[in-house]
Design a protein around this motif. Structure first.
Motif, PDB file in Angstrom:
ATOM      1  N   VAL A  72      23.759 -12.692  -8.608  1.00  0.00           N
ATOM      2  CA  VAL A  72      24.959 -12.101  -8.009  1.00  0.00           C
ATOM      3  C   VAL A  72      24.568 -11.304  -6.768  1.00  0.00           C
ATOM      4  O   VAL A  72      25.226 -11.391  -5.724  1.00  0.00           O
ATOM      5  CB  VAL A  72      25.672 -11.220  -9.053  1.00  0.00           C
ATOM      6  CG1 VAL A  72      26.808 -10.430  -8.420  1.00  0.00           C
ATOM      7  CG2 VAL A  72      26.189 -12.087 -10.204  1.00  0.00           C
ATOM      8  N   GLU A  73      23.498 -10.564  -6.876  1.00  0.00           N
ATOM      9  CA  GLU A  73      23.051  -9.753  -5.742  1.00  0.00           C
ATOM     10  C   GLU A  73      22.764 -10.641  -4.526  1.00  0.00           C
ATOM     11  O   GLU A  73      23.165 -10.337  -3.404  1.00  0.00           O
ATOM     12  CB  GLU A  73      21.779  -8.992  -6.154  1.00  0.00           C
ATOM     13  CG  GLU A  73      21.383  -7.938  -5.157  1.00  0.00           C
ATOM     14  CD  GLU A  73      20.074  -7.244  -5.565  1.00  0.00           C
ATOM     15  OE1 GLU A  73      19.671  -7.392  -6.754  1.00  0.00           O
ATOM     16  OE2 GLU A  73      19.466  -6.596  -4.699  1.00  0.00           O
ATOM     17  N   LYS A  74      22.079 -11.743  -4.778  1.00  0.00           N
ATOM     18  CA  LYS A  74      21.751 -12.675  -3.695  1.00  0.00           C
ATOM     19  C   LYS A  74      23.023 -13.273  -3.079  1.00  0.00           C
ATOM     20  O   LYS A  74      23.129 -13.467  -1.862  1.00  0.00           O
ATOM     21  CB  LYS A  74      20.839 -13.762  -4.266  1.00  0.00           C
ATOM     22  CG  LYS A  74      20.243 -14.722  -3.275  1.00  0.00           C
ATOM     23  CD  LYS A  74      19.294 -14.084  -2.296  1.00  0.00           C
ATOM     24  CE  LYS A  74      17.884 -13.935  -2.850  1.00  0.00           C
ATOM     25  NZ  LYS A  74      16.982 -13.220  -1.929  1.00  0.00           N
ATOM     26  N   VAL A  75      24.001 -13.548  -3.900  1.00  0.00           N
ATOM     27  CA  VAL A  75      25.260 -14.110  -3.393  1.00  0.00           C
ATOM     28  C   VAL A  75      25.981 -13.101  -2.509  1.00  0.00           C
ATOM     29  O   VAL A  75      26.538 -13.453  -1.468  1.00  0.00           O
ATOM     30  CB  VAL A  75      26.162 -14.582  -4.556  1.00  0.00           C
ATOM     31  CG1 VAL A  75      27.524 -15.021  -4.037  1.00  0.00           C
ATOM     32  CG2 VAL A  75      25.495 -15.723  -5.324  1.00  0.00           C
ATOM     33  N   TYR A  76      25.938 -11.828  -2.907  1.00  0.00           N
ATOM     34  CA  TYR A  76      26.552 -10.806  -2.048  1.00  0.00           C
ATOM     35  C   TYR A  76      25.804 -10.681  -0.716  1.00  0.00           C
ATOM     36  O   TYR A  76      26.413 -10.499   0.333  1.00  0.00           O
ATOM     37  CB  TYR A  76      26.632  -9.457  -2.771  1.00  0.00           C
ATOM     38  CG  TYR A  76      27.872  -9.326  -3.634  1.00  0.00           C
ATOM     39  CD1 TYR A  76      29.138  -9.268  -3.053  1.00  0.00           C
ATOM     40  CD2 TYR A  76      27.787  -9.266  -5.021  1.00  0.00           C
ATOM     41  CE1 TYR A  76      30.288  -9.152  -3.834  1.00  0.00           C
ATOM     42  CE2 TYR A  76      28.929  -9.141  -5.815  1.00  0.00           C
ATOM     43  CZ  TYR A  76      30.176  -9.088  -5.217  1.00  0.00           C
ATOM     44  OH  TYR A  76      31.306  -8.980  -5.969  1.00  0.00           O
ATOM     45  N   GLU A  77      24.497 -10.799  -0.762  1.00  0.00           N
ATOM     46  CA  GLU A  77      23.733 -10.807   0.507  1.00  0.00           C
ATOM     47  C   GLU A  77      24.174 -11.966   1.396  1.00  0.00           C
ATOM     48  O   GLU A  77      24.295 -11.830   2.614  1.00  0.00           O
ATOM     49  CB  GLU A  77      22.229 -10.982   0.236  1.00  0.00           C
ATOM     50  CG  GLU A  77      21.518  -9.735  -0.209  1.00  0.00           C
ATOM     51  CD  GLU A  77      20.063 -10.042  -0.570  1.00  0.00           C
ATOM     52  OE1 GLU A  77      19.463 -10.949   0.041  1.00  0.00           O
ATOM     53  OE2 GLU A  77      19.552  -9.382  -1.500  1.00  0.00           O
ATOM     54  N   TYR A  78      24.379 -13.099   0.752  1.00  0.00           N
ATOM     55  CA  TYR A  78      24.846 -14.294   1.473  1.00  0.00           C
ATOM     56  C   TYR A  78      26.199 -14.030   2.135  1.00  0.00           C
ATOM     57  O   TYR A  78      26.423 -14.347   3.309  1.00  0.00           O
ATOM     58  CB  TYR A  78      24.922 -15.447   0.459  1.00  0.00           C
ATOM     59  CG  TYR A  78      25.354 -16.788   0.969  1.00  0.00           C
ATOM     60  CD1 TYR A  78      24.963 -17.293   2.211  1.00  0.00           C
ATOM     61  CD2 TYR A  78      26.159 -17.604   0.163  1.00  0.00           C
ATOM     62  CE1 TYR A  78      25.362 -18.556   2.632  1.00  0.00           C
ATOM     63  CE2 TYR A  78      26.553 -18.871   0.577  1.00  0.00           C
ATOM     64  CZ  TYR A  78      26.162 -19.339   1.812  1.00  0.00           C
ATOM     65  OH  TYR A  78      26.556 -20.589   2.223  1.00  0.00           O
ATOM     66  N   ARG A  79      27.091 -13.414   1.368  1.00  0.00           N
ATOM     67  CA  ARG A  79      28.416 -13.091   1.922  1.00  0.00           C
ATOM     68  C   ARG A  79      28.282 -12.184   3.155  1.00  0.00           C
ATOM     69  O   ARG A  79      28.904 -12.441   4.187  1.00  0.00           O
ATOM     70  CB  ARG A  79      29.285 -12.379   0.881  1.00  0.00           C
ATOM     71  CG  ARG A  79      29.779 -13.285  -0.234  1.00  0.00           C
ATOM     72  CD  ARG A  79      30.796 -12.563  -1.130  1.00  0.00           C
ATOM     73  NE  ARG A  79      32.027 -12.263  -0.433  1.00  0.00           N
ATOM     74  CZ  ARG A  79      33.047 -13.092  -0.284  1.00  0.00           C
ATOM     75  NH1 ARG A  79      32.980 -14.322  -0.792  1.00  0.00           N
ATOM     76  NH2 ARG A  79      34.141 -12.741   0.373  1.00  0.00           N
ATOM     77  N   THR A  80      27.496 -11.130   3.003  1.00  0.00           N
ATOM     78  CA  THR A  80      27.342 -10.170   4.101  1.00  0.00           C
ATOM     79  C   THR A  80      26.786 -10.867   5.346  1.00  0.00           C
ATOM     80  O   THR A  80      27.261 -10.661   6.466  1.00  0.00           O
ATOM     81  CB  THR A  80      26.379  -9.042   3.663  1.00  0.00           C
ATOM     82  OG1 THR A  80      26.903  -8.476   2.464  1.00  0.00           O
ATOM     83  CG2 THR A  80      26.235  -7.992   4.749  1.00  0.00           C
ATOM     84  N   TYR A  81      25.815 -11.704   5.130  1.00  0.00           N
ATOM     85  CA  TYR A  81      25.147 -12.436   6.225  1.00  0.00           C
ATOM     86  C   TYR A  81      26.144 -13.317   6.982  1.00  0.00           C
ATOM     87  O   TYR A  81      26.209 -13.302   8.212  1.00  0.00           O
ATOM     88  CB  TYR A  81      24.029 -13.267   5.604  1.00  0.00           C
ATOM     89  CG  TYR A  81      23.200 -14.092   6.552  1.00  0.00           C
ATOM     90  CD1 TYR A  81      22.067 -13.565   7.170  1.00  0.00           C
ATOM     91  CD2 TYR A  81      23.517 -15.426   6.794  1.00  0.00           C
ATOM     92  CE1 TYR A  81      21.289 -14.341   8.025  1.00  0.00           C
ATOM     93  CE2 TYR A  81      22.744 -16.217   7.635  1.00  0.00           C
ATOM     94  CZ  TYR A  81      21.629 -15.667   8.255  1.00  0.00           C
ATOM     95  OH  TYR A  81      20.862 -16.433   9.084  1.00  0.00           O
ATOM     96  N   VAL A  82      26.959 -14.060   6.231  1.00  0.00           N
ATOM     97  CA  VAL A  82      27.902 -14.981   6.865  1.00  0.00           C
ATOM     98  C   VAL A  82      29.087 -14.242   7.475  1.00  0.00           C
ATOM     99  O   VAL A  82      29.568 -14.579   8.558  1.00  0.00           O
ATOM    100  CB  VAL A  82      28.343 -16.066   5.857  1.00  0.00           C
ATOM    101  CG1 VAL A  82      29.542 -16.843   6.368  1.00  0.00           C
ATOM    102  CG2 VAL A  82      27.178 -17.026   5.565  1.00  0.00           C
ATOM    103  N   THR A  83      29.555 -13.200   6.787  1.00  0.00           N
ATOM    104  CA  THR A  83      30.656 -12.409   7.349  1.00  0.00           C
ATOM    105  C   THR A  83      30.243 -11.849   8.706  1.00  0.00           C
ATOM    106  O   THR A  83      30.993 -11.917   9.679  1.00  0.00           O
ATOM    107  CB  THR A  83      31.035 -11.254   6.393  1.00  0.00           C
ATOM    108  OG1 THR A  83      31.438 -11.821   5.146  1.00  0.00           O
ATOM    109  CG2 THR A  83      32.174 -10.419   6.959  1.00  0.00           C
ATOM    110  N   LYS A  84      29.040 -11.337   8.763  1.00  0.00           N
ATOM    111  CA  LYS A  84      28.551 -10.772  10.024  1.00  0.00           C
ATOM    112  C   LYS A  84      28.432 -11.863  11.090  1.00  0.00           C
ATOM    113  O   LYS A  84      28.800 -11.663  12.246  1.00  0.00           O
ATOM    114  CB  LYS A  84      27.194 -10.109   9.788  1.00  0.00           C
ATOM    115  CG  LYS A  84      26.644  -9.464  11.054  1.00  0.00           C
ATOM    116  CD  LYS A  84      25.449  -8.586  10.812  1.00  0.00           C
ATOM    117  CE  LYS A  84      24.986  -7.957  12.139  1.00  0.00           C
ATOM    118  NZ  LYS A  84      24.916  -8.922  13.250  1.00  0.00           N
TER     119      LYS A  84
END
Lengths: 386, 386, 386, 386
Positions: free
Chosen positions: B99-111
């Motif tokens: 889950v933590e990695k998926v949230y990192e993924y979200r942050t990366y793509v949102t940015k």
């Protein structure tokens, strides 16, 4: 309205014709059921007889003696109102009643209906009998396609008869019949027989379009195969794509590639594919994919009904894009006969036309046939629109 | 047309809202998939992110560095054009990425999307981003209904949150809104966002009918249950009757009879049924049967669209009698995004409206939702016509 | 007989070791169940705890307060005597109780047992506790093999830990140990712990044979693959041949052929196959076929037990030719614990030895492990006889 | 060793007897296959003929003309060495070859073997023919039990014949035959015919036990039913318990409770249960559970073989506790005939004895029959040990 005399003649001819269809069979052919949707010929013979006994003789004829009390369990198809029945997929597990006994049953019931018609004058009864005749005609078509399936999936590929011609070329040129935008009338409204699902003549609004005067041919379908149509997911519905892959579908039903050439099983035995005759034994999924591949689409049942006068039809049941739904103000027939159509009006597609297996006088421009989208054992065909 | 500034705001709000939906979850809740059609919340978070990466960043942004090359395999849903993917039914077997990695993924793509929007002025890109936002909003709804399924099928019946209110009474009296026979316009035609399946404003001909201004309530459904509706085959489609019997269905999803009283699992935990709120979590089969039992029918999607201005809607996705079919002149979007709608246009029913789980600004009068006929885990409801 | 002091130490060490096995996991890894026979780690943690609560604390400790009444439903495995339980295949659908809550449960029950042992002197209780410890040790092995399955079937192939060494070469030369024809004693008879299925020391008559002092290696198995062993029906049982073809089996579990070379997933991550280490993760069917291919056979469990002192064992559970059957005069333990072994004595094969995943002090020469013939996720191996 | 003359007579009698078994059938009865393990009688007729053609005439008789090349595909059962074959579950889908054609095939092959035997003196050929005769005798038994299944699952419950007596009382008193602890010889060693699975006379060590001289009766089984034996999980294997519940088993096969009394279908038609005749048509699971309920167990096949001289047997195939495994030094026959026994030696139980359906001269004290544990359609019975 049909006269009592011609109704009787119609009845007797229909009963005889059903038996004529079975005449080329060995006794063994009457018994088997290779897949759930293909019933044993013996069952069709019994079921179309039970229909007359159950819905006409038992309820309406005082003193009628049922031929055999166990037959209702064996020959009921799905009429929940009438009690329990053998599961559809178990019909091929029944060696008894024997074929001979089923023919006795037919003779017994045919005579009983004949007697009734000669003794009684009752329009309601006549209507029910007419219904029973049309029901039997529907089963004549299934009987033939089921026989084809039984023989065509036997490793010996035995021919059924040398006389029946399934594949007839349409010799006219392909043309596009235009339909102008506007309001059109749809549905049955004459005094003649029809099913409840055709009734309620009503208006629909059509957009301008064109519809082909010719069915798609084997040749065109071979081009689709050679053009990797079965391998290109873009042409398919998601559900169709799953169906193709799960069942490893690579050609229409009954097709065999032998030493690089296409053959198909026909009722006359294994034969080479004739390129210019209409394609058949394809599912809705395949019809849709072929249309996509051609840059076209399938017609709706309303477009088909509107344009049908401009093309010859009757060789193939033609897949339409229309889902099988009730017409506005649809009323299902009261009682058990109401189970005939309405309860199937979900997750099926409408087919229009009629096929080489359809008994004469059985189809008409408003007739709505319907099958699930993966069905291939009927003489289904493709007509394009755009 | 939306301005670039408000599009960016819309984008950021949407991304944030998806995460807000997950805020009450334990990490464990993100992972499981109790049935094939319910995806793990973690998967929704990743998939809605992958959509931006795959269709916008990868093809259109030079030098974009993919977050993790394996994620495409994990988070692709069904886009055949984009390569292989984890089978839908296996999503719940994946403990990683965490889950933590998926949230990192979200942050990366949102940015990355945020940066793109600040640097580039490109209307085509804006269109794709708007599409991605609407796609994510659709998943917000699924996210909530999937969470409900995950928690509501856990033997501990844990509540999700005390704030969300799923069941709101319609306090007005029930009335029948008349629709006059005639031609009506159907489909989307404004300049605002819509999906391809709504497009092609066109005319349909409707027969006179009436449509209820009020949804069917729990109380009415309890009367159907008490009136043996689930035991009466006459009310059901043949396929629905099989479904009821095979799955031993006796009540809507999430309903439990405890000591003679009806309770249901809600996002606030197990609660007593409130009689006057709209019924939900019923399949099309059940909606149809209830309508039959009331001597009514379900409206078509055209009737619904025509009358929708006269009733408040938005609590329940409302089952219609219409099959999900292409509108006349339907054109699917080019490329992989063309897989979004068209390939599902078979064997599904249209639902109209929008539900308590639908994000604001996500539905509209022409919006066409669709599900298979046995589906119950969405906030489906029933509106009657006659 | 173990002393109370060392039993307590044994208990506490065992409880701690279970948790140590889980130490490298992410929370998400505790939850999933990719196939029915692989349980979520969280479930093992809870179930081995529930065993102490259900069979020791609840029946024998007055005033014991159950941690959570719903846990019995969640963590019962198959003890029909103890009431209903979550279906085995649904364990992976449960996000709750959370991992944190399960650890609280462990702490609570560990303390309760600890308190009991310090307060009570009761040999029967000690026996039950010893049983519970051995039960937990069995689950430690399953825990590790289940973790391997969960990670090894994840497309990201994450390593579990760098420390555990699964593959150790047997460096001695291969030799055949002769067994002379005659009567031998079989079964457990010391005063130490054993399961009921090992009991009843009894005589068996063995024919002369030879048994290898070395396990079959990866290299030998690669020769079997290259020699078309998977394609040669003569080497297989009919049921094994069906299994191979239905599941498209071409190599042991976890093996991947990458650019012409064999790799396998290990707990340290993806690695090249080492030719001289013992083959593992093969089914009984594969073990049998490999033996056939070598012109040998698998030993019976009696041959194995008789010869075991002459080879080092403990790396692999070794498939035997023996079916899992009761010994003469087998008596199952009274009460719910009698469900432990006897009810599985049909259609399974005995494995002897112990594996790299077996906790120390958990196996012994008379230990009888058993699994269905298609099972591969344990560290199964092959020893030949002739 | 059998003389050539008596071998010929044995051959001709056997061929004739197979046909005599079918004499009471309608043609339709020859065709159906209600479940996968029950083959159509027509198939048995063809398969036992094909066996002679394939393994004797084709390889050994120069100039032999095969009757029909397609028959190998149709009538091969499972011999992978001999090429492709119709899937076992599809045998009932084949209406052709017709029954008449199959009888022609029989006559043709019977004559060819007869000619060979009159012309050639070749001991190897004689051995193969003897094997073929025993093979056909095995199929005679299956033929009768398959016919019973076909007729006994038909809703009309037609009798097969009035002559065959399936249920004969054992009139002697029940006694326990003691077996003393010690070494016993097991397996076939005379010069007469046997199968490869009986060979290798060898020693086994038995513990002291007792074995009943009488089979378990219907009356005892009714007591088990009335004593809630089918509802008590403690009596069952885990796999048996699943089987009972999944298939809703409440009585032996062919049993019907009619107005509070037990009836069963017999080859003479539906009859009342006779309390004192041996129970039959029960699975291994049921045999085991009944034994548990009686506080006994089933004998092993070694105990049975040792004690068999002290009881009359031959009415029921008797379930043993022994798994079907190879004897020490088992060697399978070379070539395709090696597929006869060895490849089934996994996950099946041994039955000993012989039944009312077993042809005379077909069984013997060392004969090992075997079936999967859920099998019920053979004349299986129960003898207890303790």
């Amino acid at each position: 309205m049909i006269t009592p005399d011609s109704l009787l003649r119609f009845f007797l001819e229909t009963r005889k014709h059903t038996e004529a269809i079975c005449q080329p069979l060995e006794i063994e052919d009457y018994v088997v059921q290779p897949v759930a949707e293909v019933s044993p010929p013996k069952w069709h013979l019994g079921h179309s007889t039970w229909f007359f006994e159950e819905f006409i003789l038992k309820p309406h004829i005082t003193g009628y003696k049922v031929f055999d009390n166990d037959f209702s369990f064996v020959f009921n198809s799905y009429y929940e109102s009438v009690g329990e029945h053998v599961m559809r997929s178990d019909r091929g597990n029944l060696s008894r009643p024997s074929v001979e006994k089923v023919y006795e049953y037919r003779t017994y019931v045919t005579k009983a209906i004949n007697d009734v018609m000669e003794e009684k004058q009752d329009n309601h009864l006549y209507d029910l009998i007419e219904m029973g005749i049309h029901h039997e005609k529907q089963h004549q078509e299934l009987l033939l396609t089921d026989i084809k399936y039984i023989l065509g999936n036997n490793p010996l590929l035995p021919p059924y008869s040398k006389n029946l011609k399934e594949h007839q070329e349409e010799t006219h040129d392909q043309e596009w019949i235009p339909i102008a935008e506007g309001i059109y009338g749809i549905g049955h409204d004459s005094g003649n027989f029809s099913y409840d699902n055709e009734l309620g003549r009503h208006k629909v609004y059509l957009n301008a379009c064109e519809i082909s005067n010719k069915l798609v041919t084997n040749q065109e379908f071979i081009e689709f195969i050679d053009g990797k149509g079965y391998q290109n997911f873009e042409l398919w519905h998601a559900e169709g794509w799953d169906w193709v892959n799960k069942n490893d579908i690579k050609a229409p039903l009954y097709w065999h590639k032998i030493k690089g050439e296409w053959f198909h099983y026909t009722l006359n035995g294994l034969q080479k594919i004739t390129p210019n005759t209409p394609i058949t034994h394809i599912s809705y999924f395949e019809a849709f994919a072929l249309a996509q591949w051609k840059g076209c689409r399938l017609p709706t049942e309303f477009e088909w009904e509107t344009a049908q006068q401009y093309f010859t039809w009757g060789q193939r049941w033609e897949w339409t894009e229309s889902a099988y739904l009730p017409y506005p103000n649809y009323k299902k027939t009261a009682g058990a006969l109401g189970e005939y159509n309405g309860k199937f009006m979900v997750n099926q597609k409408v087919l229009r036309g009629g096929s080489v297996a359809t008994p004469i006088k059985h189809t008409r421009p408003t007739y709505r046939n319907f099958f699930p989208t993966h069905t291939r054992w009927q003489y289904n065909g493709i007509r394009l629109a755009r």
